[in-house]
Design a protein around this motif. Structure first.
Motif, short mmCIF file in Angstrom:
data_model
loop_
_atom_site.label_atom_id
_atom_site.label_comp_id
_atom_site.label_asym_id
_atom_site.label_seq_id
_atom_site.Cartn_x
_atom_site.Cartn_y
_atom_site.Cartn_z
N THR A 1 28.28 52.11 28.80
CA THR A 1 29.40 51.92 27.88
C THR A 1 30.66 52.56 28.45
O THR A 1 30.63 53.68 28.96
CB THR A 1 29.07 52.53 26.51
OG1 THR A 1 27.93 51.85 25.97
CG2 THR A 1 30.23 52.38 25.55
N SER A 2 31.75 51.84 28.39
CA SER A 2 33.00 52.29 28.98
C SER A 2 33.59 53.49 28.23
O SER A 2 33.34 53.68 27.03
CB SER A 2 34.02 51.15 28.98
OG SER A 2 33.55 50.06 29.75
N THR A 3 34.39 54.28 28.95
CA THR A 3 35.03 55.45 28.35
C THR A 3 36.51 55.50 28.72
O THR A 3 36.95 54.91 29.72
CB THR A 3 34.37 56.76 28.82
OG1 THR A 3 34.46 56.85 30.25
CG2 THR A 3 32.92 56.84 28.40
N ALA A 4 37.28 56.22 27.88
CA ALA A 4 38.69 56.49 28.15
C ALA A 4 38.97 57.95 27.82
O ALA A 4 38.56 58.44 26.76
CB ALA A 4 39.58 55.59 27.30
N GLN A 5 39.64 58.62 28.73
CA GLN A 5 40.06 60.00 28.49
C GLN A 5 41.48 59.95 27.93
O GLN A 5 42.40 59.50 28.60
CB GLN A 5 40.04 60.79 29.80
CG GLN A 5 38.69 60.87 30.47
CD GLN A 5 37.81 61.98 29.91
OE1 GLN A 5 38.27 62.86 29.21
NE2 GLN A 5 36.53 61.92 30.23
N ALA A 6 41.66 60.38 26.69
CA ALA A 6 42.98 60.38 26.04
C ALA A 6 43.47 61.82 25.91
O ALA A 6 42.79 62.67 25.33
CB ALA A 6 42.89 59.74 24.67
N THR A 7 44.65 62.11 26.48
CA THR A 7 45.26 63.43 26.38
C THR A 7 46.46 63.34 25.46
O THR A 7 47.38 62.54 25.69
CB THR A 7 45.69 63.94 27.76
OG1 THR A 7 44.54 63.99 28.61
CG2 THR A 7 46.30 65.32 27.65
N LEU A 8 46.44 64.15 24.40
CA LEU A 8 47.51 64.11 23.40
C LEU A 8 48.59 65.12 23.74
O LEU A 8 48.31 66.29 24.00
CB LEU A 8 46.96 64.40 22.01
CG LEU A 8 45.92 63.41 21.46
CD1 LEU A 8 45.52 63.80 20.05
CD2 LEU A 8 46.46 61.99 21.48
N PHE B 1 40.87 55.64 32.36
CA PHE B 1 39.78 54.77 31.95
C PHE B 1 38.67 54.70 33.00
O PHE B 1 38.91 54.78 34.19
CB PHE B 1 40.29 53.35 31.70
CG PHE B 1 41.32 53.26 30.62
CD1 PHE B 1 40.95 53.08 29.30
CD2 PHE B 1 42.67 53.35 30.92
CE1 PHE B 1 41.90 52.99 28.31
CE2 PHE B 1 43.63 53.26 29.93
CZ PHE B 1 43.24 53.09 28.61
N ALA B 2 37.43 54.50 32.51
CA ALA B 2 36.28 54.14 33.34
C ALA B 2 35.63 52.95 32.64
O ALA B 2 34.78 53.12 31.75
CB ALA B 2 35.30 55.30 33.47
N ILE B 3 36.06 51.74 33.02
CA ILE B 3 35.73 50.55 32.23
C ILE B 3 35.15 49.44 33.11
O ILE B 3 35.65 49.15 34.20
CB ILE B 3 36.99 50.02 31.51
CG1 ILE B 3 37.41 51.02 30.44
CG2 ILE B 3 36.74 48.66 30.87
CD1 ILE B 3 38.60 50.58 29.64
N ASP B 4 34.09 48.83 32.61
CA ASP B 4 33.54 47.58 33.16
C ASP B 4 33.68 46.54 32.06
O ASP B 4 33.12 46.70 30.97
CB ASP B 4 32.06 47.77 33.55
CG ASP B 4 31.41 46.47 33.97
OD1 ASP B 4 32.11 45.62 34.57
OD2 ASP B 4 30.22 46.28 33.67
N TRP B 5 34.45 45.48 32.33
CA TRP B 5 34.73 44.50 31.28
C TRP B 5 34.28 43.10 31.69
O TRP B 5 34.66 42.60 32.75
CB TRP B 5 36.23 44.47 30.94
CG TRP B 5 36.62 43.27 30.13
CD1 TRP B 5 37.51 42.31 30.47
CD2 TRP B 5 36.11 42.90 28.85
NE1 TRP B 5 37.58 41.36 29.48
CE2 TRP B 5 36.72 41.69 28.48
CE3 TRP B 5 35.16 43.47 27.98
CZ2 TRP B 5 36.44 41.06 27.28
CZ3 TRP B 5 34.87 42.83 26.79
CH2 TRP B 5 35.51 41.64 26.44
N ARG B 6 33.45 42.49 30.83
CA ARG B 6 32.99 41.11 31.01
C ARG B 6 32.87 40.46 29.64
O ARG B 6 32.64 41.14 28.64
CB ARG B 6 31.63 41.07 31.72
CG ARG B 6 31.63 41.73 33.09
CD ARG B 6 30.22 42.00 33.61
NE ARG B 6 30.27 42.91 34.74
CZ ARG B 6 30.40 42.54 36.01
NH1 ARG B 6 30.45 41.24 36.28
NH2 ARG B 6 30.45 43.41 36.96
N LEU B 7 33.02 39.14 29.61
CA LEU B 7 32.83 38.36 28.39
C LEU B 7 31.92 37.19 28.74
O LEU B 7 32.37 36.06 28.93
CB LEU B 7 34.17 37.88 27.83
CG LEU B 7 34.13 37.19 26.46
CD1 LEU B 7 33.77 38.18 25.37
CD2 LEU B 7 35.47 36.53 26.15
N GLU B 8 30.63 37.48 28.83
CA GLU B 8 29.68 36.50 29.34
C GLU B 8 28.86 35.82 28.24
O GLU B 8 28.15 34.86 28.50
CB GLU B 8 28.73 37.19 30.32
CG GLU B 8 29.44 37.74 31.55
CD GLU B 8 28.55 38.58 32.45
OE1 GLU B 8 28.80 38.60 33.67
OE2 GLU B 8 27.61 39.22 31.92
#
Length: 306
Positions: free
Chosen positions: A80-87, A97-104
């Motif tokens: 599952t992808s993750t995002a580091q958000a710094t406020l 981001f550490a993302i793998d995105w597909r719409l299969e």
């Protein structure tokens, strides 16, 4: 009422606050829009790419709480992808981001409106699959699109702009922030000039958000512009504000019969500013409620002003 399909990334936001605290939240712009629409009373499904890991389980649980359906085949990712958000101190967020995105997965044709945007629109291999899904869906559904620029993932703005403008041309409604436009077209770009350009590409309605200053609305058919004022609110943080605005905008247009299928597309093409401004006002209200509380926490319909 037309069913809505949202196609795009779902991930875990790991939020780092100025006081040093670290929290894990379910996130992703399309996921936030799907939850926002469901909370506003719309039958909503999310087509995404998550894994059967603990983070994926958090996402499934989060969606189920608001009765957002998950499209079959959305849980086949390796992780599952993750995002580091710094406020920052003013509540604004920066992301890594550490993302793998597909719409299969196979998308049925039982929906009347499709929304997409953000990372899903430009990150391959999923981006080309999103474009193909939009082209197929246009036969029976209206389309909304939010570029929601993420410079750290989208690379050179010139390259991203070509893909984004392609999707704008396939959409009925496009919404962006003034920060999106500044990144895509340069800091000196005229908002009105960009909205005019987008209108010439295809969408009937283009909206740009301007933070506390509200939103600028443009009708392509008439060339008219209108400003919708922002709401005065104590800001906790801005996480999910644009997504709540998007959900409110789509919700209002669905309720007005201006999204939801080919007939709604025709109605939107002939709409007046008076027809579309209530949806923009709902969007402002949704965004204002979201920034007044922590995280991407969009309102339910009964929280909106009468």
């Amino acid at each position: 009422m037309a069913k809505v399909l949202v196609a795009g990334e779902a991930l875990i936001d790991v939020v780092r606050r100025q006081n040093g605290s670290v929290e894990a939240h379910v996130g992703g712009s399309p996921l936030n829009v799907a939850v926002g629409l469901a909370r506003l009373g719309h039958d909503t499904e999310l087509a995404t790419h998550i894994a059967g890991d603990p983070y994926g389980a958090l996402i499934v649980e989060h969606l189920s709480r608001d009765s957002v359906q998950l499209t079959a085949g959305s849980d086949t990712a390796a992780r599952t992808s993750t995002a580091q958000a710094t406020l920052a101190q003013d509540g604004s967020a920066s992301y890594e981001f550490a993302i793998d995105w597909r719409l299969e997965q196979h998308l049925s044709a039982d929906f009347g409106h499709l929304h997409t945007g953000s990372i899903a629109a430009v990150l391959q291999p999923g981006a080309i699959q999103v474009e193909q899904a939009i082209r197929t869906a246009r036969e029976h559904a209206t389309i909304s699109f939010d570029p929601n620029a993420r410079p750290s993932l989208m690379g050179d703005p010139h390259d991203a702009r070509a893909q984004i403008e392609q999707l704008i041309g396939l959409s009925d409604v496009v919404k962006a922030s003034d920060e999106d436009i500044a990144w895509l077209y340069g800091e000196q770009a005229s908002l009105d000039a960009v909205l005019n350009l987008w209108g010439q590409l295809g969408p009937s309605l283009a909206v740009v958000t301007r933070g506390p200053s509200g939103a600028r609305v443009h009708l392509s058919r008439t060339g008219e512009f209108a400003d919708v004022p922002g709401a005065s609110v104590n800001v906790v943080d801005t996480v999910g504000a644009g997504d709540s605005f998007q959900a409110g905008l789509v919700s209002g247009l669905l309720d007005a019969g201006l999204l939801g299928g080919p007939d709604a597309r025709a109605a939107l093409r002939s709409a007046t500013l008076q027809d579309v401004l209530p949806a923009a006002e709902r969007a402002i209200a949704c965004s204002a409620i979201t920034v007044s509380r922590a995280g991407a926490n969009p309102p339910r319909r009964d929280e909106l002003p009468a």
